[in-house]
Design a protein around this motif. Structure first.
Motif, PDB file in Angstrom:
ATOM      1  N   UNK A  73       0.971  -1.282   0.002  1.00 24.65           N
ATOM      2  CA  UNK A  73       0.138  -0.013   0.055  1.00 24.65           C
ATOM      3  C   UNK A  73       0.972   1.301   0.033  1.00 24.65           C
ATOM      4  N   UNK A  74       0.218   2.258  -0.633  1.00 25.26           N
ATOM      5  CA  UNK A  74       1.037   3.696  -0.866  1.00 25.26           C
ATOM      6  C   UNK A  74       0.137   4.752  -0.119  1.00 25.26           C
ATOM      7  N   UNK A  75       0.186   5.395   0.702  1.00 23.94           N
ATOM      8  CA  UNK A  75      -0.719   6.412   1.003  1.00 23.94           C
ATOM      9  C   UNK A  75      -0.055   7.693   1.277  1.00 23.94           C
ATOM     10  N   UNK A  76      -0.685   8.707   0.430  1.00 24.15           N
ATOM     11  CA  UNK A  76      -0.089  10.143   0.563  1.00 24.15           C
ATOM     12  C   UNK A  76      -0.888  10.851   1.571  1.00 24.15           C
ATOM     13  N   UNK A  77       0.072  11.487   2.535  1.00 25.70           N
ATOM     14  CA  UNK A  77      -0.605  12.087   3.650  1.00 25.70           C
ATOM     15  C   UNK A  77      -0.425  13.575   3.667  1.00 25.70           C
ATOM     16  N   UNK A  78      -0.035  14.540   2.598  1.00 25.24           N
ATOM     17  CA  UNK A  78      -0.013  15.638   2.479  1.00 25.24           C
ATOM     18  C   UNK A  78      -0.952  16.087   1.428  1.00 25.24           C
ATOM     19  N   UNK A  79      -1.360  17.665   1.328  1.00 22.89           N
ATOM     20  CA  UNK A  79      -2.132  18.267   0.427  1.00 22.89           C
ATOM     21  C   UNK A  79      -1.487  18.345  -0.677  1.00 22.89           C
TER      22      UNK A  79
ATOM     23  N   UNK B 269       4.554  10.860   2.638  1.00 19.72           N
ATOM     24  CA  UNK B 269       3.919   9.679   2.151  1.00 19.72           C
ATOM     25  C   UNK B 269       4.089   8.479   3.098  1.00 19.72           C
ATOM     26  N   UNK B 270       3.294   7.474   3.111  1.00 24.06           N
ATOM     27  CA  UNK B 270       3.566   6.322   4.068  1.00 24.06           C
ATOM     28  C   UNK B 270       3.346   4.876   3.201  1.00 24.06           C
ATOM     29  N   UNK B 271       4.371   4.036   3.235  1.00 27.66           N
ATOM     30  CA  UNK B 271       4.543   3.040   2.461  1.00 27.66           C
ATOM     31  C   UNK B 271       4.585   1.603   3.098  1.00 27.66           C
TER      32      UNK B 271
END
Length: 234
Positions: free
Chosen positions: A188-194, A224-226
């Motif tokens: 999984x790859x999550x973007x945490x910034x605007x 990001x968080x991966x």
């Protein structure tokens, strides 16, 4: 006979069920590694939004309105001389605010404030500085904090995002190597910034000199968080 046939069928079914291979136990959850990373790109803002308030206070509302309208018209004319597009100019409707004060416990009307708010988007910092000086010299008494931004913020943010993903991969590989395992893929790859943030200037300095505002250098950051899947020794 029917009863015996039923018994034989049930026994046969029981034997067949006993011959089926056992259901394998659920495999252990795949090993994963979670990392986070951030990257930033430095940029100097090249455009600015300025809000000025044209306001006058007194008892004669029509006279106050005429004065505010006259100042507003002068400001708009100046913007046209600077070749600022009319689509970049917001001249809001006139507002009237009663002004009160308490005298010996009684609220008394002491006048009215007539106000018009103008918002202008400048394509260059130089245009903004020139107009601000003109506005302050021609009846504008209140100016909101300017909002500086970068015209290619989307492009710069994508660059920062790509760098953050590369940093996350490099960090995960170092950790995996130290643990004696290897990266198999991304779970999984999550973007945490605007995306494309609007940057505000940090230093609020105004002086009637060569420059009235200092936008400074700003950071456009991506976070990001991966979660990586791992293979290797147990």
């Amino acid at each position: 006979m029917r009863y015996l046939s039923s018994v034989f069928i049930a026994l046969a079914a029981f034997v067949l069920m006993g011959c089926q291979p056992p259901v394998p136990q659920q495999q252990a959850a795949e090993k994963t590694l979670s990392v986070s990373a951030s990257a930033s790109v430095q940029a100097v803002p090249d455009q600015v939004q300025l809000t000025v308030n044209v306001e006058r206070t007194g008892m004669d509302i029509p006279a106050l309105k005429a004065e505010v309208d006259g100042i507003t018209a002068k400001l708009i004319e100046r913007l046209r001389e600077q070749n600022v597009a009319e689509t970049a100019i917001q001249s809001h409707a006139l507002r009237v605010y009663p002004q009160h004060r308490y005298d010996e416990g009684e609220q008394k009307l002491v006048g009215y404030q007539v106000n018009r708010r103008m918002v202008v988007d400048f394509a260059s910092i130089e245009q903004h500085a020139e107009f601000l000086e003109f506005a302050l010299n021609n009846g504008v008494q209140r100016v909101d904090e300017p909002v500086f931004s970068v015209s290619n913020a989307d492009e710069l943010y994508q660059q920062a995002l790509t760098e953050a993903i590369a940093l996350a991969r490099a960090k995960a590989e170092r950790m995996a190597n130290a643990a004696g395992v290897a990266i198999k893929g991304v779970q999984s790859l999550q973007e945490s910034s605007q995306q494309a943030p609007v940057v505000r200037y940090r230093v609020a300095q105004a002086a009637m000199a060569d420059s009235v505002s200092l936008p400074g250098q700003q950071s456009i950051e991506a976070r990001i968080a991966v979660v990586f899947n791992l293979i290797g020794q147990d």
